[in-house]
Design an enzyme around this catalytic site. Structure first.
Site, PDB file in Angstrom:
ATOM      1  N   CYS A   1      15.092   1.342  19.884  1.00 28.24           N
ATOM      2  CA  CYS A   1      15.596   2.023  21.084  1.00 28.24           C
ATOM      3  C   CYS A   1      14.650   1.898  22.268  1.00 28.24           C
ATOM      4  CB  CYS A   1      15.847   3.502  20.789  1.00 28.24           C
ATOM      5  SG  CYS A   1      17.564   3.869  20.332  1.00 28.24           S
TER       6      CYS A   1
ATOM      7  N   ASN B   1      -7.866  -2.609  -4.335  1.00 30.69           N
ATOM      8  CA  ASN B   1      -8.656  -1.421  -3.990  1.00 30.69           C
ATOM      9  C   ASN B   1      -7.791  -0.247  -3.561  1.00 30.69           C
ATOM     10  OD1 ASN B   1      -7.848  -2.419  -1.480  1.00 30.69           O
ATOM     11  ND2 ASN B   1      -9.714  -1.724  -0.457  1.00 30.69           N
TER      12      ASN B   1
ATOM     13  N   CYS C   1      -4.248 -23.615  29.076  1.00 26.23           N
ATOM     14  CA  CYS C   1      -5.457 -24.154  29.701  1.00 26.23           C
ATOM     15  C   CYS C   1      -6.655 -23.226  29.488  1.00 26.23           C
ATOM     16  CB  CYS C   1      -5.229 -24.421  31.187  1.00 26.23           C
ATOM     17  SG  CYS C   1      -4.631 -23.000  32.113  1.00 26.23           S
TER      18      CYS C   1
ATOM     19  N   ASN D   1       5.575  -5.569   9.050  1.00 25.94           N
ATOM     20  CA  ASN D   1       5.843  -6.524  10.122  1.00 25.94           C
ATOM     21  C   ASN D   1       7.118  -6.156  10.858  1.00 25.94           C
ATOM     22  OD1 ASN D   1       8.169  -8.603   9.214  1.00 25.94           O
ATOM     23  ND2 ASN D   1       6.990  -7.983   7.418  1.00 25.94           N
TER      24      ASN D   1
ATOM     25  N   GLY E   1       0.804  -1.214   0.000  1.00 24.01           N
ATOM     26  CA  GLY E   1       0.000   0.000   0.000  1.00 24.01           C
ATOM     27  C   GLY E   1       0.836   1.263   0.000  1.00 24.01           C
TER      28      GLY E   1
END
Length: 657
Positions: free
Chosen positions: A162, A59, A174, A119, A28
């Site tokens: 940093c 899009n 659990c 990411n 993007g």
């Protein structure tokens, strides 16, 4: 062809046309950025992206068209941008920036590096490579209508790492398997279930009832006798979920009854779990078929993905998706695995249906497919306009650097609404490097608390050095006077050490390890703090303060300054793929603030550790839990005419990862 060169003074125009720029990511932001660069007059551009084009990109990633679906983003972006400026020299790499081929010498070929990533692993890596090469990095991110840009320069500004980043929210096994209390617990369970049935099996992602739950403290033999389960193949058997599913031929009805009837009845035999909780209600496939009118949408307004179906509707969706995924698995052949992807319709249907059925069983309000996708993929809808604004700011900061005006560079936040000074764009001064940063400090050093008698060498390598500290290929030497090599990046050299515990090599409280990553030109000193009092499911902790000398006693470490990590019961972001990739979305988990942040909060406002008395709580947009953070505010806008106190100038700032 229209270019901005005429608007630039000659010296700057010459620098723009001659300098080499690396763009990391062609999604993007990357599409907008490449277009801006060539129209500004940049002639020598290299772009790298591992991803391919998906229909969902079209899009907002305007360099791509329907005919390009399935092709390399970097290559198609290059071809499309050349139509704006055929004379530009653009090189495209369909590859991961973390490939060892792109070493420090590669980065030194550039005058500027611009990140358009989504990411953290890739961002951390590029940050380190630019520090090692001493090349300015311009970082960026968007989330919905909000975005930000900042400049990173070795020795002059804070680097991307940093300030400590919060570890991803984790959940005890659990809770996921026995006592879910929030929709996210059910969504995590459904993603685990996908991997157990169709993907890469992981023993830490088991979905069957957890008989070792310490809260239950029940007699397993008596419980097994009490459990009234089906006599068919759907009966509860203590075998792996994949093995059991194969034995049924992936029969969707048998899988449904095992997961949502038999396993739930088994849970009900753990009496102590339900003394203070509402007990779950098992579902039966045949009974659902006999019910009429439940498949209509409970919430019929909005688009299809925003509708909430009835329990029978989700049961049918579950059955259909299992049939489809079974066919996909068979087509791949024996031993094949599927990878969960939020943009894969059958996989998304499976997780949506399984999660909602479990929510219904545990008396939670069910969620729409859109909501489940947002939570399962940790995504926020991308806005094309936001990407365009941020891409423009990237180029403007780049022009400042090329002009030699590094002191004029800023972190700039794009707000959703104008602040009291009627500004959508809020500039902040760049903060100086953090002297305790474990990446850009003169002698990077960290202290890790762990149990040397339980922690494997493989855990040190994969979970601590690679996952937590972002190394790619670490070499580890014990500072024991003998230079013992604990981990080697050369394949096969130290594999025999992997399943041995650290104490086998004489590592104890106070031991020091030197970890080198030659690809990143990075050395990290690791101080070992032995502890036998770590919380359950926590394999290690990173102590927030780096000691001036060797690690002191445990009492000297402030518990509030530790970041827990190492639990594999966390929700996995985006897809289940292990390799970090430059993915198609520029979406990240967001944190809201009621103040203008300084640049120390750039890219992730939650990275600022809670330091002094000044603390703010930022609500996690996804889970509703709070993260404590504090930042020193530096405002560069003009003071108000009334001279009002700056504290009254609060904005809705969103911080991005």
């Amino acid at each position: 062809m229209v270019q901005l060169v005429g608007s630039l003074r000659k010296e700057l125009a010459d620098s723009v046309s001659s300098c080499r720029v690396l763009v990391v990511g062609a999604g993007g932001i990357g599409c907008e950025l490449l277009k801006n660069l060539v129209l500004t007059g940049f002639k020598n551009i290299e772009v790298i992206d591992l991803d391919t084009i998906d229909v969902s990109n079209l899009n907002r990633q305007f360099l791509f068209q329907k005919k390009h679906v399935g092709k390399s983003k970097a290559q198609v972006a290059k071809e499309s941008v050349l139509r704006f400026c055929p004379s530009a020299n653009i090189t495209a790499y369909h590859d991961s920036i973390m490939n060892p081929d792109y070493n420090v010498e590669f980065f030194r070929n550039f005058v500027l590096v611009m990140n358009a990533l989504d990411n953290r692993a890739a961002r951390n890596h590029v940050n380190r490579m630019c520090l090692a090469a001493d090349i300015p990095l311009i970082e960026s991110g968007t989330a919905g209508y909000l975005g930000q840009v900042t400049v990173i320069k070795k020795g002059q500004t804070e680097c991307y790492e940093c300030q400590p980043k919060p570890t991803q929210k984790t959940f005890p096994g659990c809770t996921i398997r026995n006592t879910p209390s929030e929709p996210i617990h059910c969504i995590v369970w459904a993603k685990y279930l996908f991997n157990q049935l169709f993907g890469e099996e992981d023993a830490d992602q088991e979905v069957s009832p957890d008989t070792a739950d310490p809260e239950a403290r029940w007699d397993s033999a008596a419980a097994a006798a009490k459990a009234s389960a089906s006599e068919q193949d759907g009966d509860i058997k203590r075998v792996s979920t994949r093995e059991w599913a194969r034995s049924t031929g992936y029969d969707s009805v048998k899988i449904f009854n095992k997961l949502f009837k038999d396993d739930i009845r088994y849970l009900l035999t753990m009496d102590k779990l339900w003394k203070k909780r509402k007990a779950p209600l098992p579902l039966d496939w045949e009974e659902l078929l006999q019910q009429a009118g439940q498949s209509e949408a409970v919430s019929a307004s909005g688009l299809k993905d925003q509708q909430v179906l009835g329990v029978q509707g989700y049961a049918q969706m579950f059955s259909n998706s299992v049939e489809t995924l079974r066919g996909d698995l068979q087509q791949k052949g024996d031993g094949a695995e599927l990878v969960w992807d939020k943009d894969d319709s059958p996989a998304m249907d499976f997780v949506t249906a399984a999660a909602n059925l479990r929510m219904h069983i545990f008396s939670m309000n069910m969620k729409s497919r859109f909501d489940v996708k947002s939570m399962a993929g940790n995504i926020i809808p991308a806005i094309a306009t936001t990407n365009a604004i941020i891409a423009g700011l990237l180029v403007l900061e780049g022009l400042k650097i090329l002009s030699g005006d590094m002191d004029k560079c800023r972190t700039i936040f794009l707000n959703k609404q104008p602040n009291p000074r009627k500004k959508l764009l809020v500039p902040c001064a760049l903060d100086p490097p953090n002297s305790n940063c474990y990446v850009c400090a003169s002698r990077p050093e960290v202290t890790v608390r762990l149990n040397v008698h339980k922690t494997l060498v493989l855990t040190l390598q994969d979970k601590i050095l690679k996952e937590r500290f972002g190394m790619v290929a670490p070499d580890v030497q014990i500072e024991d006077g003998k230079g013992t090599i604990l981990i080697s990046s050369e394949e096969g050299e130290t594999e025999a050490n992997n399943n041995k515990v650290l104490s086998d090599f004489g590592i104890r409280n106070g031991s020091r390890l030197q970890s080198d990553d030659f690809l990143q030109d990075y050395t990290l000193q690791v101080n070992i703090l032995h502890s036998e009092e770590l919380e359950k499911d926590v394999e290690f902790e990173v102590v927030g303060e780096v000691p001036e000398k060797g690690p002191g006693p445990a009492a000297a470490v402030e518990d509030g300054k530790s970041i827990a990590n190492g639990n594999k019961d966390s929700a996995q972001p985006s897809t289940s793929s292990k390799a970090p990739v430059e993915e198609d979305d520029d979406d990240v988990l967001i944190l809201d603030s009621d103040e203008e942040p300084s640049s120390s909060s750039a890219m992730d406002i939650s990275t600022k550790g809670a330091s002094s008395a000044q603390k703010r709580k930022f609500a996690d947009a996804e889970t509703g839990e709070s993260v404590e953070s504090s930042t020193k505010r530096k405002r560069l806008d003009q003071p108000t005419a009334s001279g009002q106190d700056d504290d009254d100038d609060d904005d809705d700032i969103i911080a991005l990862d």
